[in-house]
Design a protein around this motif. Sequence first.
Motif, PDB file in Angstrom:
ATOM      1  N   HIS A 171      12.762  19.002  61.623  1.00  0.00           N
ATOM      2  CA  HIS A 171      12.314  20.019  62.579  1.00  0.00           C
ATOM      3  C   HIS A 171      11.700  19.359  63.823  1.00  0.00           C
ATOM      4  O   HIS A 171      12.033  19.720  64.954  1.00  0.00           O
ATOM      5  CB  HIS A 171      11.295  20.941  61.908  1.00  0.00           C
ATOM      6  CG  HIS A 171      10.565  21.828  62.847  1.00  0.00           C
ATOM      7  ND1 HIS A 171      11.135  22.955  63.405  1.00  0.00           N
ATOM      8  CD2 HIS A 171       9.317  21.752  63.352  1.00  0.00           C
ATOM      9  CE1 HIS A 171      10.252  23.534  64.202  1.00  0.00           C
ATOM     10  NE2 HIS A 171       9.135  22.813  64.191  1.00  0.00           N
ATOM     11  N   HIS A 172      10.823  18.399  63.601  1.00  0.00           N
ATOM     12  CA  HIS A 172      10.161  17.769  64.745  1.00  0.00           C
ATOM     13  C   HIS A 172      11.104  16.874  65.548  1.00  0.00           C
ATOM     14  O   HIS A 172      10.982  16.780  66.770  1.00  0.00           O
ATOM     15  CB  HIS A 172       8.912  17.011  64.306  1.00  0.00           C
ATOM     16  CG  HIS A 172       7.772  17.931  64.035  1.00  0.00           C
ATOM     17  ND1 HIS A 172       7.123  18.620  65.034  1.00  0.00           N
ATOM     18  CD2 HIS A 172       7.182  18.312  62.879  1.00  0.00           C
ATOM     19  CE1 HIS A 172       6.188  19.382  64.505  1.00  0.00           C
ATOM     20  NE2 HIS A 172       6.200  19.209  63.200  1.00  0.00           N
ATOM     21  N   ARG A 173      12.051  16.251  64.892  1.00  0.00           N
ATOM     22  CA  ARG A 173      13.057  15.477  65.630  1.00  0.00           C
ATOM     23  C   ARG A 173      13.869  16.404  66.534  1.00  0.00           C
ATOM     24  O   ARG A 173      14.158  16.078  67.682  1.00  0.00           O
ATOM     25  CB  ARG A 173      13.986  14.743  64.669  1.00  0.00           C
ATOM     26  CG  ARG A 173      13.373  13.529  64.042  1.00  0.00           C
ATOM     27  CD  ARG A 173      14.364  12.885  63.069  1.00  0.00           C
ATOM     28  NE  ARG A 173      13.804  11.701  62.510  1.00  0.00           N
ATOM     29  CZ  ARG A 173      13.869  10.498  63.065  1.00  0.00           C
ATOM     30  NH1 ARG A 173      14.494  10.336  64.206  1.00  0.00           N
ATOM     31  NH2 ARG A 173      13.318   9.457  62.488  1.00  0.00           N
ATOM     32  N   ALA A 174      14.242  17.560  65.997  1.00  0.00           N
ATOM     33  CA  ALA A 174      15.013  18.521  66.789  1.00  0.00           C
ATOM     34  C   ALA A 174      14.183  19.050  67.951  1.00  0.00           C
ATOM     35  O   ALA A 174      14.700  19.223  69.065  1.00  0.00           O
ATOM     36  CB  ALA A 174      15.488  19.668  65.905  1.00  0.00           C
ATOM     37  N   GLN A 175      12.905  19.295  67.721  1.00  0.00           N
ATOM     38  CA  GLN A 175      12.015  19.733  68.802  1.00  0.00           C
ATOM     39  C   GLN A 175      11.983  18.697  69.926  1.00  0.00           C
ATOM     40  O   GLN A 175      12.094  19.038  71.099  1.00  0.00           O
ATOM     41  CB  GLN A 175      10.587  19.906  68.274  1.00  0.00           C
ATOM     42  CG  GLN A 175      10.236  21.276  67.835  1.00  0.00           C
ATOM     43  CD  GLN A 175       8.758  21.340  67.483  1.00  0.00           C
ATOM     44  OE1 GLN A 175       8.171  20.381  66.987  1.00  0.00           O
ATOM     45  NE2 GLN A 175       8.166  22.494  67.714  1.00  0.00           N
ATOM     46  N   LEU A 176      11.783  17.458  69.547  1.00  0.00           N
ATOM     47  CA  LEU A 176      11.711  16.382  70.532  1.00  0.00           C
ATOM     48  C   LEU A 176      13.030  16.243  71.284  1.00  0.00           C
ATOM     49  O   LEU A 176      13.055  16.109  72.508  1.00  0.00           O
ATOM     50  CB  LEU A 176      11.353  15.063  69.851  1.00  0.00           C
ATOM     51  CG  LEU A 176      11.285  13.843  70.754  1.00  0.00           C
ATOM     52  CD1 LEU A 176      10.263  14.035  71.866  1.00  0.00           C
ATOM     53  CD2 LEU A 176      10.954  12.607  69.931  1.00  0.00           C
TER      54      LEU A 176
END
Length: 68
Positions: free
Chosen positions: A47-52
């Motif tokens: 999730h956080h990789r996709a956000q970044l």
Amino acid sequence: LKNTNDLVIHLLNDLTDTDLPREIQLPDGTKSTVGWVVFHLCEHEIHHRAQLKMYLKLRGIDTSAVRL
């Protein structure tokens, strides 16, 4: 990202099949299995990789090196 990913991989590699069904208490007082925590940890990292990646794309930065 690499440092966090390396830490997660190190933690996962230390787990055994007998660890996964073991029940643990979470910081909020609820209980869960180690397997659920591992699954949640992996999903959270994705999730956080996709956000970044989305943020960088919006800024016009090439994100081809960021893997999900």
